[in-house]
Design an enzyme around this catalytic site. Structure first.
Site, PDB file in Angstrom:
ATOM      1  N   GLY A  55      23.188  -2.137   8.259  1.00 48.38           N
ATOM      2  CA  GLY A  55      24.299  -2.194   9.198  1.00 48.38           C
ATOM      3  C   GLY A  55      25.543  -2.777   8.558  1.00 48.38           C
ATOM      4  N   GLY A 111      17.217   7.815  10.861  1.00 46.85           N
ATOM      5  CA  GLY A 111      17.725   7.805   9.497  1.00 46.85           C
ATOM      6  C   GLY A 111      16.610   7.400   8.554  1.00 46.85           C
ATOM      7  N   ARG A 144      22.192  11.150  15.834  1.00 47.93           N
ATOM      8  CA  ARG A 144      23.521  11.502  16.346  1.00 47.93           C
ATOM      9  C   ARG A 144      23.681  13.008  16.505  1.00 47.93           C
ATOM     10  NH1 ARG A 144      28.339   9.218  12.872  1.00 47.93           N
ATOM     11  NH2 ARG A 144      27.235  10.484  11.346  1.00 47.93           N
ATOM     12  N   ARG A 184      18.922  18.235  13.723  1.00 44.72           N
ATOM     13  CA  ARG A 184      18.606  18.839  12.433  1.00 44.72           C
ATOM     14  C   ARG A 184      17.097  19.087  12.378  1.00 44.72           C
ATOM     15  NH1 ARG A 184      19.254  13.311  11.242  1.00 44.72           N
ATOM     16  NH2 ARG A 184      17.559  12.369  10.030  1.00 44.72           N
ATOM     17  N   ARG A 235      20.099  -3.452  16.492  1.00 46.94           N
ATOM     18  CA  ARG A 235      21.001  -4.564  16.736  1.00 46.94           C
ATOM     19  C   ARG A 235      20.913  -4.909  18.217  1.00 46.94           C
ATOM     20  NH1 ARG A 235      20.961  -5.053  12.024  1.00 46.94           N
ATOM     21  NH2 ARG A 235      22.702  -5.287  10.550  1.00 46.94           N
ATOM     22  N   HIS A 282      14.975 -11.824  14.404  1.00 45.51           N
ATOM     23  CA  HIS A 282      15.719 -10.976  13.471  1.00 45.51           C
ATOM     24  C   HIS A 282      15.166 -11.104  12.046  1.00 45.51           C
ATOM     25  CE1 HIS A 282      19.865  -8.919  12.748  1.00 45.51           C
ATOM     26  NE2 HIS A 282      18.923  -8.381  12.005  1.00 45.51           N
ATOM     27  N   GLY A 298      13.450  -8.436  10.478  1.00 43.60           N
ATOM     28  CA  GLY A 298      13.082  -7.124   9.966  1.00 43.60           C
ATOM     29  C   GLY A 298      13.324  -6.969   8.480  1.00 43.60           C
TER      30      GLY A 298
END
Length: 313
Positions: free
Chosen positions: A72, A146, A169, A172, A228, A275, A277
């Site tokens: 990010g 992703g 987003r 595909r 997030r 948090h 990860g």
């Protein structure tokens, strides 16, 4: 001309650094190691927060590259307007895939199989047996397909799932099957037993998992957030948790860190990790490989990897 590089690691920790660059160590300390105006390649300190990350940017008048050590970039975005035109912002795609995917799987299994309840029972010397949901035969929806989302599916593969649906987003095709556009969430959410959020935080994804999103999830479904905290509307999630309709496993929260006394701490059916990860033993080897590759590309004037944007364009 010798270009100056700011690193959050001591240079002697990175064997194989290319010659011809002047390395400075800075990991968020109050004093800068040199004049920020001379920095050409800035590697942002890891997990030091947005205020630290952007603090030198206004003075970095000669910077050409800003390299984050996270996938990010939201923690540096407030400072991008301070940079000159033409600065390349690169993220750490690939560095955290394994660690974050491992945690996503851990949160799913721990929540479904009731591990937090077992730990509480152990603390009280109570034998809390009984039937629990299995991951086998479940439908899993990955929102944000992703590199990390793909790594999550890698780790789900042996668990005999009924189906994995993928959303990104834009649509595909992949070797595993279709990736649906984000507009397909309305149809996919009611079918999912487990929803994994691994999207970047952008203007488009802020509050994505709001009241309508959560209302479309089936009764008893599990929401896992390793993206997030701002991707989820905390107030809306609390309402669903307190009603007992949904479960959640959260590595990230909004606000973060979650302050003492916040109702999310004691909401029913929620598992919270702080948090974690990315920061595992897998981080340093992959971060080092990324930095060595990027710096060699920089000194040899080759295209950089993971360019997210270029300022002024």
């Amino acid at each position: 001309m010798t270009y100056e590089v700011w690193l959050p690691f001591h240079p002697d920790e990175l064997e194989g650094l290319p010659e011809g660059l002047d390395y400075r160590y800075w990991n968020g300390e109050e004093d800068f190691p040199a004049d920020p105006a001379d920095c050409a390649f800035y590697v942002v300190p890891y997990m030091k927060g947005g205020d630290v990350s952007v603090r030198p940017l206004a003075a970095m008048t000669s910077v050409q590259v800003v390299q984050t050590l996270s996938a990010g970039i939201d923690h540096v975005q407030p400072g991008l307007e301070l940079l000159p035109e033409g600065v390349q912002l690169c993220n750490a795609r690939g560095v955290h895939d394994a660690s974050t995917a491992e945690l996503a799987l851990t949160l799913i299994l721990a929540s479904l199989r009731g591990i937090p309840d077992f730990v509480r029972g152990q603390d009280r010397e109570e034998w809390r047996s009984g039937f629990r949901p299995a991951l086998a035969d479940k439908n899993v929806l990955i929102v944000g397909y992703g590199a990390v989302g793909s790594a999550v599916e890698d780790r789900l593969a042996p668990f005999e799932l009924a189906r994995v649906a993928r959303v990104a987003r834009s649509a595909r095709e992949t070797a595993r099957g279709p990736v649906h556009p984000i507009s397909a969430l309305r149809e996919l959410l009611p079918e999912a037993d487990v929803v994994v959020l691994i999207t970047p935080l952008t203007e488009q994804t802020k509050g994505l998992a709001g009241a309508d999103f959560l209302a479309r999830m089936k009764d008893g479904a599990l929401l896992v957030n390793v993206a997030r905290g701002g991707v989820v509307d905390t107030k809306a999630l609390l309402a669903e948790l307190e009603s007992g309709r949904l479960r959640a496993a959260l590595d990230v929260t909004d606000p973060e860190p979650l302050p003492p006394g916040h109702p999310l701490w004691h909401a029913p059916n929620v598992l919270i990790s702080p948090h974690v990860g990315g920061p595992t033993s897998a981080f340093l080897p992959r971060a080092r490989r990324l930095l060595l590759d990027q710096l060699n590309r920089f000194v040899n004037r080759e295209p950089l990897r993971n360019v997210v944007l270029t300022t002024g364009s």
